[in-house]
Design a protein around this motif. Sequence first.
Motif, short mmCIF file in Angstrom:
data_model
loop_
_atom_site.label_atom_id
_atom_site.label_comp_id
_atom_site.label_asym_id
_atom_site.label_seq_id
_atom_site.Cartn_x
_atom_site.Cartn_y
_atom_site.Cartn_z
N GLU A 1 13.03 14.70 2.95
CA GLU A 1 12.30 15.88 2.51
C GLU A 1 10.96 15.99 3.23
N MET A 2 10.25 14.87 3.32
CA MET A 2 8.96 14.90 4.00
C MET A 2 9.13 15.10 5.51
N VAL A 3 10.21 14.57 6.08
CA VAL A 3 10.46 14.76 7.52
C VAL A 3 10.63 16.24 7.84
N VAL A 4 11.30 16.97 6.96
CA VAL A 4 11.45 18.42 7.15
C VAL A 4 10.09 19.09 7.20
N TRP A 5 9.21 18.72 6.28
CA TRP A 5 7.87 19.32 6.26
C TRP A 5 7.05 18.91 7.48
N LEU A 6 7.22 17.68 7.96
CA LEU A 6 6.49 17.25 9.15
C LEU A 6 6.92 18.05 10.38
N HIS A 7 8.19 18.36 10.49
CA HIS A 7 8.63 19.17 11.63
C HIS A 7 8.13 20.61 11.51
N LEU B 1 3.54 17.72 -2.12
CA LEU B 1 2.71 16.61 -2.59
C LEU B 1 2.22 15.78 -1.41
N THR B 2 0.99 15.27 -1.52
CA THR B 2 0.46 14.37 -0.50
C THR B 2 1.12 13.00 -0.64
N ALA B 3 0.85 12.12 0.32
CA ALA B 3 1.44 10.78 0.28
C ALA B 3 0.98 10.02 -0.96
N ARG B 4 -0.31 10.18 -1.33
CA ARG B 4 -0.81 9.48 -2.52
C ARG B 4 -0.13 9.97 -3.79
N GLY C 1 0.82 -1.20 0.00
CA GLY C 1 0.00 0.00 0.00
C GLY C 1 0.86 1.26 0.00
N ILE C 2 0.20 2.40 0.23
CA ILE C 2 0.88 3.69 0.22
C ILE C 2 1.57 3.91 1.56
N ALA C 3 2.85 4.26 1.52
CA ALA C 3 3.59 4.51 2.76
C ALA C 3 3.06 5.78 3.43
N PRO C 4 3.10 5.85 4.77
CA PRO C 4 2.64 7.06 5.46
C PRO C 4 3.48 8.27 5.03
N PHE C 5 2.87 9.46 5.09
CA PHE C 5 3.60 10.68 4.78
C PHE C 5 4.78 10.79 5.74
N GLY C 6 5.97 10.98 5.18
CA GLY C 6 7.18 10.99 5.98
C GLY C 6 8.08 9.80 5.70
N TYR C 7 7.54 8.81 4.96
CA TYR C 7 8.29 7.60 4.68
C TYR C 7 8.23 7.27 3.19
N ARG C 8 9.17 6.45 2.75
CA ARG C 8 9.17 5.96 1.38
C ARG C 8 9.43 4.46 1.40
N ALA D 1 1.91 6.23 13.17
CA ALA D 1 2.95 5.70 12.29
C ALA D 1 4.18 6.60 12.28
N LEU D 2 4.00 7.89 12.65
CA LEU D 2 5.13 8.81 12.69
C LEU D 2 6.12 8.47 13.81
N LEU D 3 5.71 7.58 14.71
CA LEU D 3 6.62 7.09 15.75
C LEU D 3 7.36 5.84 15.31
N GLY D 4 7.16 5.45 14.04
CA GLY D 4 7.80 4.24 13.51
C GLY D 4 7.01 2.99 13.80
N PHE D 5 5.75 3.13 14.31
CA PHE D 5 4.95 1.97 14.67
C PHE D 5 4.28 1.37 13.42
N LYS D 6 4.18 0.06 13.40
CA LYS D 6 3.45 -0.64 12.35
C LYS D 6 1.98 -0.66 12.72
#
Length: 521
Positions: free
Chosen positions: A187-193, A218-221, A161-168, A262-267
């Motif tokens: 790049e996405m981590v910078v925007w999340l902060h 861009l959004t995650a999708r 599926g699509i990875a959460p925003f912040g991940y690839r 998911a931003l904490l690295g949780f599955k």
Amino acid sequence: MTVRRALLAERISYSRDEKSESIEAQDARMKTRAAEEAVRVVGVTADVSVSGDVDMFDRPALGEWLAVDKRELWDELWVTNQDRLSRSEPHFMSFVFKMLEWNKEIHVLDDPSFTEQMKTPEGRAILHVKSLGPHKELERIKQRIQDSHDRRRFSNRWAGGIAPFGYRIVHRYEDGKRCAYIELDEEMVVWLHRMRKWAIDNQAHSAIATNLNEAMVLTARDRARVARGMPTRSKAALRKGLEVSRELWSNGSVKAILTNEALLGFKKYKGEVLRDDAGDPVLISDPVFTTEEWEALQAAVIARSVTTARRTNRTNPSYGVAICSGCGSNGNHKVSHNRDGSVEYRYYTCGNWPNSNRCKRISCRAEILEETIEILFLQRFGHERVTKRVWVPGSDSAKELDQVEAKIRRLMRQDEEGDWEDNRAEYRQRIDRLRKRRDELKILPVVKSGWVEVDQGKTYAQLWATLDLEGRRKRLLESNFRMMIGEGTAWPEKVPMQKPMVIQGEVVSPEPKPAPAALVE
């Protein structure tokens, strides 16, 4: 002589557990047989990547030919073998009876007796027995796939599926197999902060969305589409027939991301954090935020849920503050001019009129209401000190203590159920280690996370003079200040008014000390 009209039905699921002939092979076999028997082929349906468990009426290609307008074009439905028709026993038998109702025939190339058997009760009983084999095989395929998913679920591999925003998504080869994982996208981590800072600074989700849209983030999708070499797109724009190259951020999408664990690295599985047998979250990647950063962010998001009247039209400086005395709706800010446009008139009216006829005459001059608001607000708060809310992260000992005690209870329950009968030494070692850690945590001081007030060195009267219209409106809302509008007049609502919290910030490394009395839970 009546010409036989046949519809050729081809299907393949492409399941690695299903060994079946290709679509091309099915097509060649049926067309060759049709030519030999002088049968006219009126249509070919090819359902690719469609499971044998899908009802025939729900299949993209075949389902179209089963509709009323198309089923009059054919008399016989052809398949190479019964599995291509269906692997589901209930779907198969229901379809056989439906074909009899329509006065149609089913021809199975690998079973010449099929057509005649479906016409008699005894023959249909035989067909029912034949359908049990494919049905059981389908169940075995499903179970093998489920077992495979269950084995991978608690690993650190990406399920798809699509990875959460912040991940690839990245792929690695393990034991000759291509496996998917996710990793931080810098790049996405910078925007999340940046998004987190905006939220901590009390910016509305709509404002954050505007910032992202203006920066064309861009959004995650859309990022997933770009990674696959596809163009970005907007569903809303497509519905309107517009050609917009990307999805737009909204209040909902911003909040969903800022609260996604998911931003904490949780599955996650089915929207919930996946936990292992010990009750710990399954880690699938490095976290975007630390625990302290995450707690401060969640507190800021929750704080924005306290007041609903945040989004405002810039032309209404008292939205959410001016309330209709007749029906309780928010007041509307109206502007009109005299005939030559030289004089401007501003006033507040009922926001629910004309739906509420009783509020037709409710109207108050804006200057009267705004001047009254300023006088009353400064009388109430002008002399008080301005405070800033700062987030003080607490110690993690309380949280870890709860987790350790949960692990102890789980181990003891497993022991009662006999799971540790063959390995008593390991059980004793694990539970002794947990009990030792529990005793260590119990003696540690517990400091709760929370907001505290810090003096900003000015009074509200001094602050008021520096604020624009929107800043003043926010202060009024946070103090629970409301003005009722009537027929040519306005008055304060008879409710307690609390001191407003001006700015939301955070203390990254606070001194471990007791929380002050002004702690905001």
